[in-house]
Design an enzyme around this catalytic site. Structure first.
Site, PDB file in Angstrom:
ATOM      1  N   LYS A   1      37.348  40.297  58.908  1.00 39.91           N
ATOM      2  CA  LYS A   1      36.187  41.173  59.116  1.00 39.91           C
ATOM      3  C   LYS A   1      36.298  41.877  60.466  1.00 39.91           C
ATOM      4  O   LYS A   1      36.720  41.260  61.456  1.00 39.91           O
ATOM      5  CB  LYS A   1      34.920  40.315  59.046  1.00 39.91           C
ATOM      6  CG  LYS A   1      33.612  41.089  59.060  1.00 39.91           C
ATOM      7  CD  LYS A   1      32.432  40.122  58.899  1.00 39.91           C
ATOM      8  CE  LYS A   1      31.088  40.817  58.872  1.00 39.91           C
ATOM      9  NZ  LYS A   1      29.965  39.868  58.661  1.00 39.91           N
TER      10      LYS A   1
ATOM     11  N   SER B   1      26.738  41.055  55.113  1.00 36.84           N
ATOM     12  CA  SER B   1      27.464  42.131  55.756  1.00 36.84           C
ATOM     13  C   SER B   1      28.979  42.034  55.594  1.00 36.84           C
ATOM     14  O   SER B   1      29.664  43.008  55.855  1.00 36.84           O
ATOM     15  CB  SER B   1      27.124  42.150  57.247  1.00 36.84           C
ATOM     16  OG  SER B   1      27.554  40.945  57.862  1.00 36.84           O
TER      17      SER B   1
ATOM     18  N   SER C   1      25.740  36.293  55.390  1.00 38.94           N
ATOM     19  CA  SER C   1      26.728  37.364  55.242  1.00 38.94           C
ATOM     20  C   SER C   1      28.084  36.990  54.677  1.00 38.94           C
ATOM     21  O   SER C   1      28.861  37.881  54.366  1.00 38.94           O
ATOM     22  CB  SER C   1      26.930  38.082  56.565  1.00 38.94           C
ATOM     23  OG  SER C   1      25.921  39.044  56.713  1.00 38.94           O
TER      24      SER C   1
END
Ligand code: GLN
Length: 487
Positions: A79, A154, A178
Site C-alpha cells: 500500500k 482504504s 481498511s
C-alpha cells in the site's frame, strides 16, 4: 502452470527447488499488472526494475545453494502509505505526489529480508481515509468482481491486485477496517493484528491509537504466512509489543473442535441484506458442524462505534497531518512567504475528505469542546473494550459479518459522507478495542459478489483467528475462484 494465480507458498517452493526462476515469476506478474492496471487502477507505481532486480538476487542466491527466505521470489504489493526507500510513496495525495522516502518501513524491510519481490505501490483513499478508494487523488480503483463496484477502502488497491491475480499477497493498513472491508468486497482474506503486534515504523500516520499494518491474501494460510513475516518487536515503534510471534500458519491446521464462537445475534440476524445474513448464518452452521460451539454474546456499546471512531480518528488525524505544511513536504515555492505557502499547500494539496476530517478533528479538540467530544468518545471506547472483555469470558472468538452489504456501486455513497462512514459499522468496534480481527470470504451474493465474515479474538490471539478462518474457508471460501470480470 498458470503463473499469476499460484499461491505464495507454491511460488516459494518452486523457486527454492529451481523449478522456476524468480525472474520469470516476476515477469509474469509484472505483465499482468501492466495489462490490467489501465482497467483496475490498483497500482500507483509499478516498480518494474526494482522487482526484476530483487528477483535476480533471489535467483543468484538459489544458484549459490543458499536456503532462501520464506517468501523468496513471491511477488507482493505494498500500500502506498508504507515507505519504500527510493520508490515514490504518495498516500494517494497530491501533497506527497513526488515524495521519495529515504528509508523502508519496518514491514517493507521484513519483506525484503524474506526474499519477497515488491511489484509496486497500491492505490488507496487519500491518507487511508475512506471506505471505497474513491478519495484517492489519482483516481479510483475498480472491483475485479464487477468493474462498476467499489473495491472497498482504504486498502482498495492491495485488495484488488490480490483478488485479480496480480499478486498472491499484499500489505495494507487498517485504522478502522481498511484491510478487512476491502478484503470482504474483493473476496480475499485480511488480518488486522492486535494493536502493537506489527511495527508501524514507516507507515504514514493517520490515527495513531488505531493504525495497524495488515496482511491480505487469497487464502487464510497465505495471510497467516505473511503475518509471521511482518509481526514482531521493533524498537523504532514505541507501541510495538515485545512478545513472541505466533505460529499462524500451523494454527490453520488446528481445527475448531471445542472452540466457542460468540455470535452477536442482533447484528447477524438483524442484517437487512438477505445475502449477507444467509452467508453469515451458513458459515456459522458450518463451524458448528466442524465441532465448534455457538454461544450468544452481546456488544451493547458497539452501536456507538461509528460516532466514537469518527471523533477519535479525526482528532488524531488533524494532529498527525499538521506536518504537511508545504515547508517540509511538497509544493514549496522558493522565496514565497511562508504563510502563503502553508495556505496554498493545504488548500491545493489535500482533497475534500482529508480537509473535512482535519476540520472535524480540530473542532473536536478545540478548547471548550474537548471534554464534550474527544474525552467522551474515549470513555465510550473503554466501554466497547469492556463489552469484548465480557464476551470473551463466554467465548473464544466473536463473529459478525465484515460489512453490512456486499460491494456497493462506485459513486453510490460519494455525496453522503455519513452514509459512507456507516459501511464501517462492524469493523470499527475491534479497532477501537485494539483487538485482532480477520475477514475471510464466507459466500457470495445472488448477483455474484463476495461476502466476508469477521472474527475477533482477545489480544495477541491471532492464531485462534487463523484456525477459525481456515475452517470457514474450507467450508465456504472462494479460494481458486477467479473474478469473471477480468479474465
Ligand atoms: N473507512 C474508515 C475511515 O474512513 C477506516 C479507514 C482505515 O481503516 N484506514 O476512516
Amino acid at each position: 502452470m498458470s503463473f499469476p494465480w499460484q499461491s505464495a507458498i507454491e511460488i516459494r517452493e518452486q523457486v527454492q527447488t529451481g523449478a522456476v526462476s524468480a525472474v520469470d515469476v516476476a515477469r509474469a506478474h509484472l505483465d499482468r499488472a501492466e495489462t490490467l492496471n489501465p482497467t483496475l487502477a490498483c497500482f500507483l507505481t509499478i516498480d518494474h526494475e526494482g522487482a526484476l532486480a530483487a528477483a535476480a538476487q533471489v535467483d543468484r542466491a538459489q544458484k549459490a545453494g543458499e536456503t532462501l527466505g520464506p517468501l523468496a521470489g513471491v511477488p507482493v504489493a505494498v500500500k502506498d502509505n508504507l515507505c519504500t526507500r527510493g520508490v515514490r510513496t504518495t498516500c494517494a495525495s497530491k501533497i506527497l505526489g513526488d515524495y521519495i522516502p529515504p528509508y523502508d518501513a519496518h514491514v517493507v524491510e521484513a519483506l525484503r529480508a524474506s526474499g519477497a519481490v515488491i511489484l509496486g505501490k497500491t492505490n488507496l483513499d487519500e491518507f487511508a481515509m475512506g471506505s471505497s478508494n474513491e478519495n484517492s487523488a489519482f483516481g479510483n480503483v475498480a472491483n475485479p468482481w464487477a468493474l462498476d463496484r467499489a473495491p472497498g477502502g482504504s486498502s482498495g488497491g492491495s485488495a484488488c491486485a490480490t483478488a485479480a491475480g496480480i499478486v498472491p499477497i499484499a500489505l495494507g493498513s487498517d485504522t478502522g477496517g481498511s484491510v478487512r472491508q476491502p478484503a470482504a468486497f474483493c473476496g480475499i482474506t485480511a488480518i488486522k493484528p492486535t494493536y502493537g503486534r506489527v511495527s508501524r515504523y514507516g507507515l504514514v500516520a493517520f490515527a495513531s491509537s488505531l493504525d495497524q499494518v495488515g496482511p491480505m491474501a487469497r487464502s487464510v494460510r497465505e495471510a497467516a504466512a505473511l503475518l509471521e513475516i511482518v509481526a514482531g518487536h521493533d524498537r523504532r515503534d514505541a507501541t510495538s509489543a515485545d512478545r513472541e510471534v505466533g505460529t499462524y500458519r500451523a494454527a490453520c491446521d488446528r481445527g475448531v473442535k471445542g472452540l466457542r464462537v460468540g455470535v452477536v445475534r442482533d447484528l447477524v440476524d438483524g442484517l437487512q441484506d438477505d445475502d449477507v445474513r444467509r452467508a453469515a448464518q451458513a458459515s456459522l452452521a458450518a463451524l458448528e458442524k466442524e465441532g465448534a460451539t455457538l454461544v450468544d454474546v452481546a456488544l451493547p456499546h458497539a452501536k456507538h462505534a461509528v460516532s466514537v471512531y469518527y471523533l477519535i480518528a479525526t482528532a488524531e488525524a488533524s494532529s498527525n497531518l499538521a506536518r504537511f505544511d508545504g515547508i517540509r513536504y511538497g509544493l514549496r515555492v522558493p522565496g514565497q512567504d511562508l504563510t502563503e505557502t502553508y495556505t496554498n499547500t493545504r488548500a491545493r494539496g489535500f482533497g475534500p475528505e482529508v480537509r473535512r476530517r482535519i476540520m472535524l478533528g480540530t473542532y473536536a479538540l478545540s478548547a471548550g469542546y474537548y471534554d464534550a467530544f474527544y474525552l467522551k468518545a474515549q470513555r465510550v471506547r473503554t466501554l466497547i473494550r469492556r463489552d469484548y472483555d465480557t464476551a470473551f469470558e463466554q467465548c473464544d472468538v466473536v463473529c459478525t459479518p465484515t460489512t453490512p452489504t456486499p460491494a456497493f456501486a462506485l459513486g453510490e455513497k460519494t455525496d453522503d459522507p455519513l452514509e459512507m462512514y456507516l459501511a464501517d459499522i462492524f469493523t470499527l468496534p475491534p479497532s477501537l478495542a485494539g483487538l485482532p480481527a480477520i475477514s475471510t470470504p464466507c459466500g457470495k451474493s445472488s448477483n455474484g459478489l463476495p461476502i466476508g465474515l469477521q472474527l475477533v479474538a482477545p489480544p495477541f490471539e491471532e492464531e485462534r483467528l487463523c484456525s477459525v478462518a481456515q475452517a470457514v474457508e474450507d467450508a465456504c471460501g472462494l479460494v481458486g475462484e477467479r473474478p469473471p470480470a477480468i479474465g
